[in-house]
Write a protein that holds these residues in place. Sequence first.
Motif, mmCIF file in Angstrom:
data_model
loop_
_atom_site.group_PDB
_atom_site.id
_atom_site.type_symbol
_atom_site.label_atom_id
_atom_site.label_comp_id
_atom_site.label_asym_id
_atom_site.label_seq_id
_atom_site.Cartn_x
_atom_site.Cartn_y
_atom_site.Cartn_z
ATOM 1 N N ALA A 171 17.530 -35.128 70.330
ATOM 2 C CA ALA A 171 17.955 -36.384 69.702
ATOM 3 C C ALA A 171 19.036 -37.020 70.572
ATOM 4 O O ALA A 171 19.986 -36.362 70.984
ATOM 5 C CB ALA A 171 18.488 -36.139 68.296
ATOM 6 N N TYR A 173 21.191 -41.082 71.151
ATOM 7 C CA TYR A 173 21.619 -42.229 70.335
ATOM 8 C C TYR A 173 21.719 -43.474 71.191
ATOM 9 O O TYR A 173 21.787 -43.416 72.421
ATOM 10 C CB TYR A 173 22.945 -41.942 69.641
ATOM 11 N N VAL A 194 16.294 -44.718 62.824
ATOM 12 C CA VAL A 194 15.807 -43.846 63.883
ATOM 13 C C VAL A 194 14.682 -44.540 64.641
ATOM 14 O O VAL A 194 13.878 -45.274 64.049
ATOM 15 C CB VAL A 194 15.319 -42.495 63.308
ATOM 16 N N ILE A 237 13.724 -38.027 69.290
ATOM 17 C CA ILE A 237 14.087 -39.200 68.504
ATOM 18 C C ILE A 237 15.366 -39.820 69.045
ATOM 19 O O ILE A 237 16.130 -39.178 69.759
ATOM 20 C CB ILE A 237 14.271 -38.861 67.005
ATOM 21 N N LEU A 239 18.656 -42.020 67.578
ATOM 22 C CA LEU A 239 19.359 -42.484 66.385
ATOM 23 C C LEU A 239 20.313 -43.613 66.741
ATOM 24 O O LEU A 239 20.913 -43.607 67.823
ATOM 25 C CB LEU A 239 20.165 -41.339 65.766
ATOM 26 N N TRP A 261 13.870 -32.203 62.480
ATOM 27 C CA TRP A 261 13.614 -33.419 61.702
ATOM 28 C C TRP A 261 12.199 -33.389 61.134
ATOM 29 O O TRP A 261 11.304 -32.721 61.659
ATOM 30 C CB TRP A 261 13.833 -34.678 62.530
#
Length: 264
Positions: A171, A173, A194, A237, A239, A261
């Motif tokens: 993950a 950002y 997301v 992913i 975020l 997730w």
Amino acid sequence: MFFKAFAALLVTALAVSASPALQARQSCSQTYTVVSGDTCSAIEAKTGVSDAQLHSLNPSINSGCTNLGIGQVLCLSTGGSSTGGCTSTYTVVSGDTCSAIEAKTGVSDSALHAANPSINSGCTNLQIGQVLCLTGGSGGSSPPSGGIDGLGEFSIYSCSFNELNDVFYSATYYDPDGGIGACGSVLQNNDFIVALGEGNWDGGAHCGQTVNVQYQSNTIQVTVQDLCPGCQGANGIDLAEGAMAALDSNYINDGVISVVWSFA
């Protein structure tokens, strides 16, 4: 007539109002998030990208590479994946060792070293944010569809008594800065949203769907509002920064984290 023309102009203005950072991220096939202590040469060593390519794809970096910012998302490639024939990748996080990575992913020590010749024999030169190639991985597998714990291809812990195994994915950002996401909504940095990687985008079928994300002892719920072509691994992913901050209080230094997730 005037109202229709005005509405058309307004739609056009909104369509081009996405922030440069968001537009750049969505055109990249691979990105890298700057962490504490990074230099251009360190990033190039971690990712295998050349100095010329790094500067070409990221013109905001000055000639001396003195203006990198922690959390800054850099573009590494605009073509196909830079991981060659890898079926999946793993991003090194704080505290990782070769044995820890092998336990998380199920890859053997010999396979890890064979696929990543830059790792020395003592495995003492791993760097946070470094993207490793995993052979025999399952980068194309789907995330668990049940609760936050699910069965997957990577067995993270050796469990008994039918205990379910967590599956970890990368993950990162980003800051939408009021840009328009791939689902068509205006997105802000503090939104709990997301961006899904291409492996789970499904043509936008999940837009508006709730996703559970767990990092260590923290769990949050976010809404699918964007596409992340540069996410690491098919199930990676991205975020929005506000959601990442709620999940990981040390997110600026961590940069890339391993999370569990699933769709709610």
